[in-house]
Design a protein around this motif. Structure first.
Motif, short mmCIF file in Angstrom:
data_model
loop_
_atom_site.label_atom_id
_atom_site.label_comp_id
_atom_site.label_asym_id
_atom_site.label_seq_id
_atom_site.Cartn_x
_atom_site.Cartn_y
_atom_site.Cartn_z
N PHE A 83 0.99 -1.15 -0.06
CA PHE A 83 -0.01 0.28 -0.08
C PHE A 83 0.90 1.22 0.15
O PHE A 83 0.41 2.12 -0.55
N ALA A 84 1.95 1.27 0.76
CA ALA A 84 2.89 2.27 0.57
C ALA A 84 3.44 2.65 -0.58
O ALA A 84 3.34 3.89 -1.14
N PHE A 85 4.04 1.70 -1.51
CA PHE A 85 4.48 1.85 -2.97
C PHE A 85 3.15 2.44 -3.63
O PHE A 85 3.53 3.37 -4.63
N TYR A 86 2.05 1.82 -3.38
CA TYR A 86 0.77 2.29 -4.25
C TYR A 86 0.35 3.78 -3.91
O TYR A 86 0.42 4.73 -4.96
N ALA A 87 0.65 3.98 -2.83
CA ALA A 87 0.25 5.46 -2.30
C ALA A 87 1.32 6.42 -3.01
O ALA A 87 1.04 7.58 -3.32
N MET A 92 2.68 10.79 -6.87
CA MET A 92 3.42 11.23 -7.98
C MET A 92 2.73 11.36 -9.30
O MET A 92 3.16 11.41 -10.33
N ALA A 93 1.52 11.24 -8.97
CA ALA A 93 0.32 11.15 -10.44
C ALA A 93 0.74 10.21 -11.56
O ALA A 93 0.68 10.42 -12.63
N MET A 94 1.22 9.03 -11.06
CA MET A 94 1.64 7.98 -12.20
C MET A 94 0.26 7.35 -12.47
O MET A 94 -0.73 7.46 -11.74
N SER A 95 0.37 6.66 -13.58
CA SER A 95 -0.73 5.94 -14.30
C SER A 95 -1.24 4.73 -13.25
O SER A 95 -0.56 4.50 -12.46
N GLU A 96 -2.47 4.35 -13.41
CA GLU A 96 -2.81 3.16 -12.55
C GLU A 96 -2.08 1.90 -12.74
O GLU A 96 -1.82 1.44 -11.79
N GLY A 97 -1.57 1.64 -13.97
CA GLY A 97 -0.95 0.57 -14.24
C GLY A 97 0.46 0.51 -13.63
O GLY A 97 1.04 -0.21 -12.88
N MET A 98 1.02 1.92 -13.41
CA MET A 98 2.31 2.09 -12.78
C MET A 98 2.19 1.81 -11.32
O MET A 98 2.90 1.49 -10.72
N CYS A 99 1.03 2.52 -10.81
CA CYS A 99 0.77 2.20 -9.42
C CYS A 99 0.62 0.75 -8.94
O CYS A 99 1.27 0.55 -7.88
N ILE A 100 -0.18 0.02 -9.77
CA ILE A 100 -0.16 -1.17 -9.53
C ILE A 100 1.07 -2.18 -9.55
O ILE A 100 1.45 -2.75 -8.73
N GLY A 101 1.90 -1.70 -10.55
CA GLY A 101 3.28 -1.99 -10.68
C GLY A 101 4.07 -1.93 -9.56
O GLY A 101 4.82 -2.88 -9.17
#
Length: 137
Positions: A83-87, A92-101
């Motif tokens: 969850f910390a990496f996702y947050a 940093m306004a990354m795309s959803e795919g980058m957030c999940i990755g």
């Protein structure tokens, strides 16, 4: 925490090898719930304070705090990092795919930390068990 075990071997330095039945999620009453298989037997070393002999059924004490710390590292740290990496990625306004990755990367880092901590515990002799009483004596 206390549990029963069987002494399988006497070791040097006042230690003994014991066979401990790892309890299942249903508390060892597997036939009642029908949802799990028989509990697994794990062999560990324990301080032989009661001077138990091979074959003795014994009461074994272990540190609850050590078990809770290990459980925290193994189960909670990977989830927290997930969850910390996702947050952080979302901040940093990354795309959803980058957030999940990145959240998956955080989870993998948490698992690596758990493996390293587990190896460290094994090198130090594992968790601390002590034979406190022989059953039937």
């Amino acid at each position: 925490m206390t549990q029963t075990a069987t002494v399988t071997r006497i070791l040097n330095g006042g230690m003994a090898e014991i066979a401990v039945r790892r309890k299942s999620a249903c508390g060892g009453n597997c036939h009642a719930c029908g949802g799990c298989s028989d509990a697994k037997i794990v062999k560990v070393s324990a301080k032989n304070s009661a001077s138990a002999a091979v074959g003795d059924e014994v009461i074994v004490s272990s540190e609850t705090s050590g078990i809770l710390k290990a459980a925290f590292v193994v189960y909670i740290i990977p989830i927290i990092l997930f969850f910390a990496f996702y947050a952080a990625a979302a901040a940093m306004a990354m795309s959803e795919g980058m957030c999940i990755g990145l959240s998956i990367v955080g989870f993998v880092i948490g698992v690596i930390i758990a493996v390293i901590v587990n190896s460290s515990i094994k090198k130090r002799g594992g968790s601390s068990f002590e034979i406190i009483r022989i059953i039937g004596v």
